[in-house]
Enzyme design. Structure first.
Site, PDB file in Angstrom:
ATOM      1  N   LEU A 256       0.638  -1.151   0.225  1.00  0.00           N
ATOM      2  CA  LEU A 256       0.004  -0.085   0.013  1.00  0.00           C
ATOM      3  C   LEU A 256       0.946   1.221  -0.020  1.00  0.00           C
ATOM      4  CD1 LEU A 256      -2.935  -1.002   2.401  1.00  0.00           C
ATOM      5  CD2 LEU A 256      -2.979  -0.645  -0.208  1.00  0.00           C
TER       6      LEU A 256
ATOM      7  N   SER B  23      25.769  16.216  -7.599  1.00  0.00           N
ATOM      8  CA  SER B  23      26.834  15.140  -6.978  1.00  0.00           C
ATOM      9  C   SER B  23      26.644  13.961  -7.803  1.00  0.00           C
ATOM     10  CB  SER B  23      26.359  14.645  -5.694  1.00  0.00           C
ATOM     11  OG  SER B  23      26.545  16.051  -4.716  1.00  0.00           O
TER      12      SER B  23
ATOM     13  N   LYS C 205     -17.559  -0.463   4.354  1.00  0.00           N
ATOM     14  CA  LYS C 205     -17.056  -1.367   4.031  1.00  0.00           C
ATOM     15  C   LYS C 205     -18.279  -2.653   3.948  1.00  0.00           C
ATOM     16  CE  LYS C 205     -12.282  -3.456   4.896  1.00  0.00           C
ATOM     17  NZ  LYS C 205     -11.304  -3.279   5.649  1.00  0.00           N
TER      18      LYS C 205
ATOM     19  N   GLU D 242      12.747   9.826  -2.504  1.00  0.00           N
ATOM     20  CA  GLU D 242      13.294   8.551  -3.197  1.00  0.00           C
ATOM     21  C   GLU D 242      12.136   7.837  -3.504  1.00  0.00           C
ATOM     22  OE1 GLU D 242      16.869  10.321  -0.845  1.00  0.00           O
ATOM     23  OE2 GLU D 242      14.861   9.750  -0.289  1.00  0.00           O
TER      24      GLU D 242
ATOM     25  N   HIS E 122      28.356   7.586  -4.693  1.00  0.00           N
ATOM     26  CA  HIS E 122      28.847   7.967  -3.613  1.00  0.00           C
ATOM     27  C   HIS E 122      28.671   6.437  -2.574  1.00  0.00           C
ATOM     28  CE1 HIS E 122      28.429  11.854  -4.919  1.00  0.00           C
ATOM     29  NE2 HIS E 122      29.161  12.210  -3.675  1.00  0.00           N
TER      30      HIS E 122
END
Length: 615
Positions: free
Chosen positions: A117, A335, A239, A356, A405
């Site tokens: 999820l 970088s 639900k 990320e 790196h």
């Protein structure tokens, strides 16, 4: 469809969700039932899609972020006429296309694998970026989310990215059914709580009763007409909707209904309605790939060049040679050197900032639309996005990941910045390719090779400058290696990659002055591994010494062992790897402290000879 027909279609979707789960003896029917009205209105009145041509450039895109509600998706496919009733009842069975959570490996209409999820919306942002910034074909991206997954930070990375990019072709439909797996969600039915969060990220929001088909219809129309903002439709639902004994009840998540036949009867029985899904508008081809001449950068042997610099220059050149290449950055482009691509191909560059998870998810979404993405950040920070990499593999997505790196060789920045687990992570991914170049020309060649591969491709680059040891015309096939030093008198073989290749060559020169000859293998392809070369080295020298700027577990040493997994005798293997917690120091001091520099390699080789462990 009119109101009455939509209500009937929604009931059919509920019935078929119950039936599929009952036939499987498992599944998530209650989670499917809550969103049935939302799906019915979308499928019948707003979704534009040619199921016979899933790759049609004008097709809308649908992502089921709450992937456990797959019975609802498969019921919708049945209503659209692409799955028949017999196949519907194979849900979750061996060899069925209808898996517990949908994947594009099995079904051509699925954009991305879901089930972990918090990932559907981030990938949907990537698909919407393609549509808004690259394809410009006018398709819309619809993402059905659950309220439980809105606790995931990745959802809000996606929300901020979509708001920042003004993705008005993206609609998040949130099924706010109040109940998670073990009980109530954090905000229950408080739609305003979710609205405030989306609004803070620049989204237009609509709050509705998720079981009122007319309200749903109007909300979808409002999303389609909203300009400059993505839209979040927050739908209050129950639900298990439609069956009195299970509606809004805890403890039923992920379980087929005990009295399925009674529930089906209460829902009005089995139906066989068919939906004529709207055709997509005429559109041009997915994207015009304006290919130029691919001329990779070249360096002379002996030059000192960082592999990260070579990556950036090669990527920019690849962008010129291939118009389908795109680049994504996690706000470290100066970088990783992804900035070189940005300067030359700004229209195909996406800044994801320090997010990320969203960066990898956007790459998956772009790949789903036919682009060839390269996503780069520090190797250490890819750990944050590892679940997205894992799910990308399940999707069969073709993405290129670049971790710079890496290792203790970065020196003074210290252990928080040192990627020491990345090779193990990426090797563990199904059908992945893992590459670790040691010089600039090798890096450039591998960057170009990656573009033509399938699956998850990972390239590890270094921060510091290193000597160029290969000529610019040298070739580096995937699955290969390079034997840099060899003789009939070799006493052992040192297997290295990246920065340790140069340390191994220095060690070999030092040992040769002592009358000890060693073979040096540059194992630039860590996965797949060059089995033939490693087996030959084991036969010739009897001992393999691996040296890696990485943790011992799962890295180069384990990759070497993969060459001997078919019953062949395993040679004596000695490993040099990073076994302590490194600190801040110069690169030279860091390599020495970890025991992986030239002096350490020479000492290990000398000891093996002195102890007569090698011939």
């Amino acid at each position: 469809m009119n109101t009455g027909e939509l209500v009937e279609l929604a009931q059919q979707l509920r019935v078929d969700s119950v039936r599929a789960s009952a036939a499987a003896g498992s599944g998530h029917p209650t989670s499917s039932m809550s969103a049935a009205d939302l799906m019915a209105v979308l499928l019948a009145n707003h979704f534009r899609y040619d199921f016979e041509r899933p790759a049609h450039p004008g097709n809308d895109r649908f992502v089921l972020s709450k992937g456990h509600a797959s019975p609802l998706l498969y019921a919708a496919y049945k209503a659209a006429g692409v799955v028949d009733d017999e196949e519907l009842l194979t849900f979750r069975k061996l060899d069925s296309r209808l898996e517990g959570h949908p994947t594009p490996r099995k079904l051509p209409w699925v954009e991305t694998a879901t089930g972990s999820l918090g990932q559907g919306l981030p990938v949907g942002v990537g698909i919407a970026l393609s549509g808004k910034k690259l394809d410009r074909t006018g398709y819309r991206v619809w993402v059905l989310c659950g309220d439980s997954e809105l606790a995931e930070g990745s959802i809000w990375e996606a929300a901020e990215h979509a708001g920042h990019e003004h993705l008005d072709n993206l609609t998040a439909i949130v099924d706010v059914n109040r109940l998670g797996q073990r009980g109530p969600t954090r905000h229950g039915h408080d739609l305003d709580a979710y609205a405030r969060r989306f609004q803070a990220f620049g989204w237009h929001t609509v709050e509705i009763d998720g079981h009122d088909v007319d309200a749903i219809d109007r909300a979808y129309g409002e999303a389609e007409s909203t300009k400059g903002q993505p839209t979040a439709i927050l739908a209050r639902t129950l639900k298990g909707k439609g069956v009195a004994d299970i509606e809004d009840r805890e403890g039923l998540h992920g379980k087929p209904l005990k009295d399925a036949d009674e529930a089906i009867e209460e829902l009005g029985g089995v139906r066989d309605l068919r939906v004529q899904v709207h055709e997509p508008p005429a559109a041009r081809i997915l994207h015009a790939v304006r290919a130029g001449h691919l001329e990779l950068p070249r360096w002379d042997t002996g030059e000192e060049v960082a592999t990260r610099d070579a990556y950036g220059q090669a990527l920019a050149a690849l962008g010129t040679g291939r118009g389908d290449v795109v680049a994504l950055d996690g706000e470290v482009g100066d970088s990783t050197r992804t900035e070189y691509f940005a300067k030359e191909h700004a229209d195909r560059y996406f800044e994801c900032y320090i997010a990320e998870q969203q960066m990898v998810a956007a790459a998956v979404g772009l790949a789903a639309r036919g682009w060839v993405p390269y996503a780069g950040t520090f190797a250490a920070f890819l750990t944050r996005a590892y679940d997205f990499v894992r799910m990308a593999s399940i999707s069969g997505a073709g993405i290129n990941l670049v971790g710079s790196h890496a290792g203790v060789a970065i020196g003074q920045d210290g252990p928080s910045q040192m990627g020491l687990e990345d090779l193990a992570m990426m090797r563990a991914i199904h059908e992945s390719t893992v590459l670790y170049p040691c010089d600039a020309n090798q890096t450039a060649r591998l960057v170009a090779e990656m573009a033509g591969l399938e699956g998850i491709r990972y390239l590890r680059t270094g921060r510091g400058e290193s000597p160029v040891i290969y000529g610019p015309d040298e070739e580096f096939p995937i699955g290969g290696s390079k034997v840099l030093r060899s003789s009939d008198d070799d006493r052992l073989t040192v297997v290295a990659a990246g920065v340790t290749v140069h340390e191994a060559l220095k060690a070999a020169e030092a040992l040769e002055q002592e009358g000890i000859r060693i073979r040096v293998v540059d194992l630039y392809s860590v996965k797949p591994v060059d089995r033939a070369t490693l087996r030959r080295a084991a036969e010739d020298t009897g001992c393999l010494l691996t040296v890696e700027d990485h943790r011992e577990e799962g890295g180069l040493g384990d990759a070497v062992l993969d060459a001997f997994t078919d019953g062949r005798p395993v040679p004596r293997l000695v490993r040099l790897a990073v076994r302590t917690m490194p600190g801040s120091a110069s690169p030279e001091e860091s390599l020495h402290a970890a025991g992986i520099d030239a002096e350490s390699i020479a000492a290990a080789g000398r000891l093996l000879v002195e102890q007569a462990i090698v011939p």
